[in-house]
Design a protein around this motif. Sequence first.
Motif, PDB file in Angstrom:
ATOM      1  N   PRO A 199       0.827  -1.211   0.000  1.00 55.82           N
ATOM      2  CA  PRO A 199       0.000   0.000   0.000  1.00 55.82           C
ATOM      3  C   PRO A 199       0.865   1.266   0.000  1.00 55.82           C
ATOM      4  O   PRO A 199       1.962   1.281   0.578  1.00 55.82           O
ATOM      5  CB  PRO A 199      -0.782  -0.106   1.323  1.00 55.82           C
ATOM      6  CG  PRO A 199      -0.556  -1.501   1.820  1.00 55.82           C
ATOM      7  CD  PRO A 199       0.756  -1.951   1.264  1.00 55.82           C
ATOM      8  N   VAL A 200       0.365   2.308  -0.657  1.00 56.00           N
ATOM      9  CA  VAL A 200       1.031   3.608  -0.610  1.00 56.00           C
ATOM     10  C   VAL A 200       1.089   4.031   0.862  1.00 56.00           C
ATOM     11  O   VAL A 200       0.108   3.893   1.598  1.00 56.00           O
ATOM     12  CB  VAL A 200       0.267   4.644  -1.466  1.00 56.00           C
ATOM     13  CG1 VAL A 200       0.769   6.063  -1.197  1.00 56.00           C
ATOM     14  CG2 VAL A 200       0.418   4.309  -2.953  1.00 56.00           C
ATOM     15  N   GLY A 201       2.272   4.486   1.307  1.00 56.14           N
ATOM     16  CA  GLY A 201       2.453   4.837   2.722  1.00 56.14           C
ATOM     17  C   GLY A 201       3.243   3.782   3.479  1.00 56.14           C
ATOM     18  O   GLY A 201       3.763   4.045   4.551  1.00 56.14           O
ATOM     19  N   ASP A 202       3.352   2.569   2.892  1.00 60.16           N
ATOM     20  CA  ASP A 202       4.161   1.525   3.513  1.00 60.16           C
ATOM     21  C   ASP A 202       5.629   1.668   3.096  1.00 60.16           C
ATOM     22  O   ASP A 202       5.953   2.447   2.205  1.00 60.16           O
ATOM     23  CB  ASP A 202       3.642   0.129   3.122  1.00 60.16           C
ATOM     24  CG  ASP A 202       2.673  -0.414   4.170  1.00 60.16           C
ATOM     25  OD1 ASP A 202       2.143   0.401   4.946  1.00 60.16           O
ATOM     26  OD2 ASP A 202       2.446  -1.637   4.203  1.00 60.16           O
ATOM     27  N   TYR A 203       6.485   0.853   3.729  1.00 60.60           N
ATOM     28  CA  TYR A 203       7.928   1.026   3.546  1.00 60.60           C
ATOM     29  C   TYR A 203       8.587  -0.199   2.911  1.00 60.60           C
ATOM     30  O   TYR A 203       8.097  -1.314   3.044  1.00 60.60           O
ATOM     31  CB  TYR A 203       8.602   1.285   4.908  1.00 60.60           C
ATOM     32  CG  TYR A 203       8.257   2.642   5.480  1.00 60.60           C
ATOM     33  CD1 TYR A 203       9.137   3.714   5.338  1.00 60.60           C
ATOM     34  CD2 TYR A 203       7.051   2.853   6.138  1.00 60.60           C
ATOM     35  CE1 TYR A 203       8.827   4.965   5.860  1.00 60.60           C
ATOM     36  CE2 TYR A 203       6.728   4.109   6.651  1.00 60.60           C
ATOM     37  CZ  TYR A 203       7.624   5.155   6.512  1.00 60.60           C
ATOM     38  OH  TYR A 203       7.315   6.399   7.012  1.00 60.60           O
ATOM     39  N   ILE A 204       9.717   0.060   2.249  1.00 61.16           N
ATOM     40  CA  ILE A 204      10.564  -1.008   1.732  1.00 61.16           C
ATOM     41  C   ILE A 204      12.011  -0.597   2.003  1.00 61.16           C
ATOM     42  O   ILE A 204      12.314   0.599   2.096  1.00 61.16           O
ATOM     43  CB  ILE A 204      10.301  -1.239   0.220  1.00 61.16           C
ATOM     44  CG1 ILE A 204      10.892  -2.580  -0.220  1.00 61.16           C
ATOM     45  CG2 ILE A 204      10.846  -0.106  -0.633  1.00 61.16           C
ATOM     46  CD1 ILE A 204      10.388  -3.034  -1.576  1.00 61.16           C
ATOM     47  N   SER A 205      12.898  -1.578   2.138  1.00 67.30           N
ATOM     48  CA  SER A 205      14.304  -1.253   2.403  1.00 67.30           C
ATOM     49  C   SER A 205      15.065  -1.098   1.101  1.00 67.30           C
ATOM     50  O   SER A 205      14.959  -1.934   0.208  1.00 67.30           O
ATOM     51  CB  SER A 205      14.942  -2.362   3.251  1.00 67.30           C
ATOM     52  OG  SER A 205      14.303  -2.426   4.506  1.00 67.30           O
ATOM     53  N   VAL A 206      15.837  -0.015   1.008  1.00 66.28           N
ATOM     54  CA  VAL A 206      16.619   0.298  -0.207  1.00 66.28           C
ATOM     55  C   VAL A 206      18.093   0.366   0.181  1.00 66.28           C
ATOM     56  O   VAL A 206      18.461   1.059   1.133  1.00 66.28           O
ATOM     57  CB  VAL A 206      16.170   1.644  -0.825  1.00 66.28           C
ATOM     58  CG1 VAL A 206      16.999   1.985  -2.056  1.00 66.28           C
ATOM     59  CG2 VAL A 206      14.682   1.609  -1.181  1.00 66.28           C
ATOM     60  N   SER A 207      18.930  -0.346  -0.567  1.00 66.89           N
ATOM     61  CA  SER A 207      20.353  -0.432  -0.223  1.00 66.89           C
ATOM     62  C   SER A 207      21.164   0.714  -0.814  1.00 66.89           C
ATOM     63  O   SER A 207      20.663   1.510  -1.610  1.00 66.89           O
ATOM     64  CB  SER A 207      20.933  -1.755  -0.743  1.00 66.89           C
ATOM     65  OG  SER A 207      21.232  -1.640  -2.133  1.00 66.89           O
ATOM     66  N   ASN A 208      22.444   0.728  -0.458  1.00 66.04           N
ATOM     67  CA  ASN A 208      23.406   1.618  -1.111  1.00 66.04           C
ATOM     68  C   ASN A 208      23.619   1.164  -2.547  1.00 66.04           C
ATOM     69  O   ASN A 208      23.376   0.004  -2.878  1.00 66.04           O
ATOM     70  CB  ASN A 208      24.751   1.552  -0.371  1.00 66.04           C
ATOM     71  CG  ASN A 208      24.711   2.363   0.912  1.00 66.04           C
ATOM     72  OD1 ASN A 208      23.698   2.965   1.240  1.00 66.04           O
ATOM     73  ND2 ASN A 208      25.810   2.372   1.630  1.00 66.04           N
ATOM     74  N   PRO A 209      24.129   2.044  -3.417  1.00 67.87           N
ATOM     75  CA  PRO A 209      24.354   1.670  -4.821  1.00 67.87           C
ATOM     76  C   PRO A 209      25.476   0.650  -4.976  1.00 67.87           C
ATOM     77  O   PRO A 209      26.408   0.600  -4.172  1.00 67.87           O
ATOM     78  CB  PRO A 209      24.752   2.984  -5.488  1.00 67.87           C
ATOM     79  CG  PRO A 209      24.377   4.056  -4.547  1.00 67.87           C
ATOM     80  CD  PRO A 209      24.432   3.460  -3.182  1.00 67.87           C
ATOM     81  N   GLU A 210      25.356  -0.123  -6.038  1.00 68.26           N
ATOM     82  CA  GLU A 210      26.404  -1.071  -6.435  1.00 68.26           C
ATOM     83  C   GLU A 210      26.564  -0.988  -7.935  1.00 68.26           C
ATOM     84  O   GLU A 210      25.666  -0.575  -8.643  1.00 68.26           O
ATOM     85  CB  GLU A 210      25.982  -2.503  -6.061  1.00 68.26           C
ATOM     86  CG  GLU A 210      26.557  -2.981  -4.762  1.00 68.26           C
ATOM     87  CD  GLU A 210      26.673  -4.506  -4.698  1.00 68.26           C
ATOM     88  OE1 GLU A 210      26.128  -5.196  -5.574  1.00 68.26           O
ATOM     89  OE2 GLU A 210      27.331  -4.984  -3.763  1.00 68.26           O
TER      90      GLU A 210
END
Length: 335
Positions: A199-210
Amino acid sequence: YDWFQTESFITLVVYPKHKEMNEESVIADCQDKRLRTEIIVDDHSYLVEVDLNHAVQEDMAVNIAERVKKVEIVLKKKENVHWKTLGQPLDNHNTLIKRTDRGLFYRKCKLISKTEVTHDTKLFCFLLPKSTHLRVPTGQHVYLKQIIAGAEVVKPYTPVLPCLPLDFKDPSCCDGARIYFMIKVYSCGLFTQALDHLPVGDYISVSNPEGNFQKSQIQTSEDVFLLAAGTGFTPMVKLLNFALTEVSCLRTVKLIFFNKTEGDILWRNQLEQLALQDERFEVHFVLSQPTQDWVGKRGKISSPLLSEFVKRSRRDSKVFICICGPLPFTEQGVQ
């Protein structure tokens, strides 16, 4: 590195003394009193990581003084008290190691919109935390991480621009607060189905670039050929932007875009507009399962097909070719 304070602010100063310092060289996160500042210097990574002495506010500022080759991280104190130390050093604090040996660091990003691009592909927009500075370099990717049915699932994706700005000067494209992904949702894909239902408003984990792509590889190119199949188009978006705005010796950029049907072509309208707008850019669509009335090219990637498009603008011009798509497509293309 060094640090100093005023009544209201703490400033961390790092001196990389490296000629190529820019916004993309610095990754900074401040989460729950944990300050993590990573400086990328070529293929190495320098880390300042401390558990801060006192709490700070969310709005962190990152200043990069390219002329004097220094980076400043400015934190606003929650209380106007005198700090005796910056904080407690964490395990990897004050280390300079190869980037590939540095573990991935994740931050939680909020989904703020999803927009349909085609029948099975969507543009997802995530908001970075206020206390994060992250600019993903052209040609590099990040990992998205979700917990699905109790298990951690991780997939790599290349961030894109929110659109192909025809003048490439639209500041909203690169305000740094948002990160965009164009993702194909597979009917039996565990990860993309979960992402589609997030759902919009929920979160996901995003890493550093590779990734090991360097802009310098393309900076002296006169002819750039981009061979893309399906969502293999995503790494081409920022590359196209960079080539058309920053590469002064550029003569031509050709995108040869392979898809099954017309309905699968991502950003067709935008690409055609860009080709009309900039005479250096050409786009060719190739379909493997077209309808009877398709007047464009048909077929799959092959030597005869590519030999029509992949031609130098001058006899000895410097050429750069990028290829991305499903593995069989990439292998065939490289051959």
